[in-house]
Design a protein around this motif. Structure first.
Motif, PDB file in Angstrom:
ATOM      1  N   ILE A 163      26.619  -1.088  -7.191  1.00 55.38           N
ATOM      2  CA  ILE A 163      27.617  -0.848  -8.232  1.00 55.38           C
ATOM      3  C   ILE A 163      29.001  -0.999  -7.606  1.00 55.38           C
ATOM      4  O   ILE A 163      29.400  -0.203  -6.758  1.00 55.38           O
ATOM      5  CB  ILE A 163      27.465   0.572  -8.813  1.00 55.38           C
ATOM      6  N   LEU A 165      33.025  -0.888  -7.210  1.00 53.04           N
ATOM      7  CA  LEU A 165      34.080   0.031  -7.621  1.00 53.04           C
ATOM      8  C   LEU A 165      35.441  -0.624  -7.429  1.00 53.04           C
ATOM      9  O   LEU A 165      35.627  -1.433  -6.520  1.00 53.04           O
ATOM     10  CB  LEU A 165      34.032   1.319  -6.783  1.00 53.04           C
ATOM     11  N   GLU A 169      38.901   3.754  -8.342  1.00 60.54           N
ATOM     12  CA  GLU A 169      37.612   4.443  -8.464  1.00 60.54           C
ATOM     13  C   GLU A 169      37.109   4.881  -7.090  1.00 60.54           C
ATOM     14  O   GLU A 169      36.556   5.978  -6.933  1.00 60.54           O
ATOM     15  CB  GLU A 169      36.592   3.522  -9.144  1.00 60.54           C
ATOM     16  N   ARG A 211      35.477   6.382 -16.563  1.00 62.46           N
ATOM     17  CA  ARG A 211      34.981   5.059 -16.119  1.00 62.46           C
ATOM     18  C   ARG A 211      34.028   5.203 -14.933  1.00 62.46           C
ATOM     19  O   ARG A 211      32.983   4.542 -14.869  1.00 62.46           O
ATOM     20  CB  ARG A 211      36.181   4.195 -15.747  1.00 62.46           C
ATOM     21  N   ARG A 214      30.625   6.592 -16.018  1.00 64.47           N
ATOM     22  CA  ARG A 214      29.765   5.574 -16.644  1.00 64.47           C
ATOM     23  C   ARG A 214      29.070   4.733 -15.582  1.00 64.47           C
ATOM     24  O   ARG A 214      27.909   4.351 -15.728  1.00 64.47           O
ATOM     25  CB  ARG A 214      30.586   4.683 -17.572  1.00 64.47           C
ATOM     26  N   LYS A 215      29.767   4.448 -14.497  1.00 64.34           N
ATOM     27  CA  LYS A 215      29.158   3.641 -13.442  1.00 64.34           C
ATOM     28  C   LYS A 215      28.055   4.407 -12.710  1.00 64.34           C
ATOM     29  O   LYS A 215      27.140   3.801 -12.157  1.00 64.34           O
ATOM     30  CB  LYS A 215      30.226   3.177 -12.450  1.00 64.34           C
TER      31      LYS A 215
END
Length: 243
Positions: A163, A165, A169, A211, A214-215
């Motif tokens: 994932i 970033l 983030e 945000r 959600r990740k």
């Protein structure tokens, strides 16, 4: 009036604009790069005297940019990073950085470091080449089944999904990982990621947290490691271990 020429390498546009405006206000000429690749393209400028280099960049990270600058005998380097542990500083310095400032920092401290480094350049000439430490920057933090690689700016889920970033983030998740199971207010999160009095609203923090959550979401929303504490802030509800 200063006339030194600096290169600022920072992918977060908010931070980059703030630092560039501040340094220009102090009389410096400032080139800006939002990535390691863009920075490498600007290094042929013979007027360049100092590089301010963020460590956690997308693509070619700051440590690799530092290594490449040193390999070609480039200008002096001050590394800027949210990774503040002693071993992290050693890694940066062994890669060839001349100085190291941990985010968040006071702009007055940054200015003092810049001035000190430019005095060294004027006195000693170009910095000496330092042998790089190979593969030393792969720090991994583990929490709630995730593996977080801040230098690489990604999280790997328990199922192995990578994932990606953004810079903001990454900074936020790193701040939460440094204070696991501790409720952090929005103001504290701003101070930990951007510094005191940085011009950013609490609402922006909420959007950024949303945000990031959600990740990190799984099939069960109750398993999300970032929890909201009503009226108080946010907490990373997990233990954190360094691999």
């Amino acid at each position: 009036m200063n006339s030194a020429h600096l290169l600022l390498v920072e992918d977060d546009p908010e931070i980059r604009d703030t630092l560039a405006t501040f340094l220009r206000g102090k009389g410096y000429s400032v080139d800006e790069a939002a990535s390691g690749e863009a920075a490498m393209a600007l290094l042929d400028n013979p007027a360049l005297e100092l590089v301010l280099l963020d460590v956690m960049l997308p693509g070619i990270d700051g440590l690799e940019v530092c290594r490449r600058i040193r390999a070609r005998g480039g200008p002096r380097i001050i590394m800027l990073t949210a990774l503040g542990e002693a071993t992290d500083k050693v890694v940066g310095l062994e890669m060839g950085a001349d100085d190291y400032i941990t985010k968040p920092f006071d702009l007055r401290e940054l200015l003092a470091r810049v001035r000190a480094m430019l005095r060294r350049t004027a006195t000693d000439g170009p910095g000496a080449v330092v042998a790089p430490a190979a593969d030393a920057g792969d720090i991994v933090l583990r929490f709630a089944g995730f593996s977080f690689l801040p230098y690489k700016r990604f999280v790997r889920s328990a199922s192995g999904v990578r994932i990606l970033l953004t810079g903001t983030e990454t900074d936020l998740l790193l701040a939460l990982c440094k204070h696991p199971r501790q409720v952090l207010s929005r103001d504290e999160l701003i101070a930990l990621t951007r510094g005191e009095a940085f011009p950013i609203s609490a609402r922006s923090v909420d959007l950024l947290v949303s945000r990031l959550r959600r990740k990190l979401a799984t099939d069960d929303p109750l398993d999300n490691p970032i929890r909201t504490v009503r009226a108080d802030g946010y907490v990373l509800h997990a233990d954190v271990a360094r691999a």
